[in-house]
Enzyme design. Structure first.
Site, PDB file in Angstrom:
ATOM      1  N   SER A   1       3.304  -6.383  -0.969  1.00 22.12           N
ATOM      2  CA  SER A   1       4.496  -6.417  -0.117  1.00 22.12           C
ATOM      3  C   SER A   1       5.715  -6.275  -1.007  1.00 22.12           C
ATOM      4  O   SER A   1       5.701  -6.670  -2.182  1.00 22.12           O
ATOM      5  CB  SER A   1       4.569  -7.740   0.638  1.00 22.12           C
ATOM      6  OG  SER A   1       5.838  -7.921   1.235  1.00 22.12           O
TER       7      SER A   1
ATOM      8  N   TYR B   1       4.352 -16.808   0.561  1.00 19.20           N
ATOM      9  CA  TYR B   1       3.923 -15.417   0.743  1.00 19.20           C
ATOM     10  C   TYR B   1       4.348 -14.560  -0.452  1.00 19.20           C
ATOM     11  O   TYR B   1       3.553 -13.816  -1.024  1.00 19.20           O
ATOM     12  CB  TYR B   1       4.522 -14.875   2.039  1.00 19.20           C
ATOM     13  CG  TYR B   1       4.085 -13.475   2.405  1.00 19.20           C
ATOM     14  CD1 TYR B   1       2.828 -13.240   2.947  1.00 19.20           C
ATOM     15  CD2 TYR B   1       4.952 -12.396   2.242  1.00 19.20           C
ATOM     16  CE1 TYR B   1       2.434 -11.960   3.291  1.00 19.20           C
ATOM     17  CE2 TYR B   1       4.564 -11.113   2.592  1.00 19.20           C
ATOM     18  CZ  TYR B   1       3.303 -10.905   3.118  1.00 19.20           C
ATOM     19  OH  TYR B   1       2.928  -9.630   3.459  1.00 19.20           O
TER      20      TYR B   1
ATOM     21  N   THR C   1     -10.746  -4.900   3.879  1.00 18.18           N
ATOM     22  CA  THR C   1     -10.594  -6.231   4.457  1.00 18.18           C
ATOM     23  C   THR C   1      -9.397  -6.223   5.406  1.00 18.18           C
ATOM     24  O   THR C   1      -8.474  -5.427   5.265  1.00 18.18           O
ATOM     25  CB  THR C   1     -10.411  -7.304   3.373  1.00 18.18           C
ATOM     26  OG1 THR C   1      -9.196  -7.076   2.652  1.00 18.18           O
ATOM     27  CG2 THR C   1     -11.583  -7.291   2.403  1.00 18.18           C
TER      28      THR C   1
ATOM     29  N   ALA D   1      -9.449  -5.222   8.458  1.00 16.21           N
ATOM     30  CA  ALA D   1      -9.494  -3.840   8.948  1.00 16.21           C
ATOM     31  C   ALA D   1      -9.047  -3.681  10.392  1.00 16.21           C
ATOM     32  O   ALA D   1      -8.800  -2.552  10.827  1.00 16.21           O
ATOM     33  CB  ALA D   1     -10.911  -3.278   8.794  1.00 16.21           C
TER      34      ALA D   1
ATOM     35  N   GLY E   1      -6.307  -5.113  11.729  1.00 16.47           N
ATOM     36  CA  GLY E   1      -4.853  -5.163  11.833  1.00 16.47           C
ATOM     37  C   GLY E   1      -4.262  -3.771  11.755  1.00 16.47           C
ATOM     38  O   GLY E   1      -4.968  -2.781  11.573  1.00 16.47           O
ATOM     39  N   GLY E   2      -2.941  -3.673  11.882  1.00 17.20           N
ATOM     40  CA  GLY E   2      -2.293  -2.365  11.951  1.00 17.20           C
ATOM     41  C   GLY E   2      -2.570  -1.484  10.756  1.00 17.20           C
ATOM     42  O   GLY E   2      -2.996  -0.329  10.894  1.00 17.20           O
ATOM     43  N   ILE E   3      -2.349  -1.996   9.535  1.00 20.53           N
ATOM     44  CA  ILE E   3      -2.547  -1.188   8.332  1.00 20.53           C
ATOM     45  C   ILE E   3      -4.020  -0.926   8.087  1.00 20.53           C
ATOM     46  O   ILE E   3      -4.413   0.189   7.736  1.00 20.53           O
ATOM     47  CB  ILE E   3      -1.889  -1.885   7.123  1.00 20.53           C
ATOM     48  CG1 ILE E   3      -0.365  -1.876   7.281  1.00 20.53           C
ATOM     49  CG2 ILE E   3      -2.294  -1.207   5.817  1.00 20.53           C
ATOM     50  CD1 ILE E   3       0.377  -2.698   6.234  1.00 20.53           C
ATOM     51  N   GLY E   4      -4.860  -1.934   8.283  1.00 21.47           N
ATOM     52  CA  GLY E   4      -6.293  -1.748   8.088  1.00 21.47           C
ATOM     53  C   GLY E   4      -6.873  -0.711   9.026  1.00 21.47           C
ATOM     54  O   GLY E   4      -7.655   0.163   8.624  1.00 21.47           O
TER      55      GLY E   4
END
Length: 257
Positions: free
Chosen positions: A152, A165, A13, A15, A17-20
């Site tokens: 995080s 958050y 999920t 996917a 974005g940077g980490i995805g």
């Protein structure tokens, strides 16, 4: 029953974005996984670029994109249904989608409406739990599964984004610990990776921005993390059957735990 000799299906999920994105490419490099990639609002250009990067890494990897609003439980259920209809059951679930709901650097609890707490928790945590609930029966039946949350360092320290958050990420940790112990003898591992200050992500902004660079001074290593460094940890969690019930910090030494 033991897992059949078929290519494993990984659902990521968030996917695009940077980490995805980095995780999708890293899994493609391994060569054993087909990729179901969720996005919320990424453009066609962004999706095409990621698909091209994956195919360049491994041309045999099957890739498809699935749109869903992770704040909508019906959309999450439809996401699971669409993925399994096209790919078959999910073997690896990377619950990576996340949001700060537009609030960051919060210094007063009064600044966050309770509705923002609810929205943030729904996207970051509850929808991920729902997807886990939907994917888990297949994993248990075949005695193989990997469930990974993108948490995080805020889940440990409170972080710098805000209480909404931090609370959503800390809730992930409790769920990981409960579920991991429940399914450990069923061939399913459950873990989380807890990044801090990763450059070139939606949460942080561009790594070359002056304000972002100043945040790097908070870290003992003196720099922002790279999405690829989180992806490496996720792939390790996927490949290692003896790692479960862990929340692994990848945070440049920010928090000693």
């Amino acid at each position: 029953m033991a897992m059949e000799s078929r290519r494993k299906v990984a659902l990521i999920t968030g996917a695009t974005g940077g980490i995805g994105k980095a995780t999708a490419i890293a899994l493609a490099k391994e060569g054993d996984y087909d990729l179901a990639l969720h996005y919320s609002s990424a453009s066609q250009e962004t999706r095409d670029a990621l698909a091209a990067a994956i195919q360049k890494t491994n041309s045999t990897t099957k890739v498809a994109f699935f749109q869903a609003d992770m704040a909508d439980y019906t959309a999450v259920r439809n996401l699971h249904s669409a993925v399994t209809s096209q790919f078959g059951p999910v073997d690896i679930l990377f619950n990576n989608a996340g949001t700060n709901s537009g609030y960051s650097a919060v210094t007063s609890l009064a600044d966050i409406p309770i509705e923002i707490f609810d929205q943030t928790h729904r996207i970051n945590t509850t929808s991920a739990i729902l997807l886990t609930q939907l994917c888990l029966p297949h994993m248990e039946s075949q005695q193989y599964g990997r469930i990974i949350f993108c948490s995080s360092v805020a889940g440990f320290t409170g972080g710098v984004v805000g209480p909404h958050y931090a609370a959503s990420k800390a809730a992930q940790h409790g769920f990981v610990h409960w579920l991991a112990k429940n399914v450990a003898r069923k061939g399913v591992t459950v873990n989380a990776v807890a990044p801090a200050l990763i450059g070139d992500t939606v949460m942080m902004g561009r790594a070359d921005d002056e304000a972002v660079q100043k945040r790097a001074e908070l870290l003992p290593v003196g720099r922002l993390g790279r999405p690829e460094e989180i992806a490496d940890t996720v792939v390790w969690m996927v490949k290692n059957a003896y790692v479960t019930n862990k929340v692994i910090g990848v945070d440049g030494g920010m928090y000693p735990y």
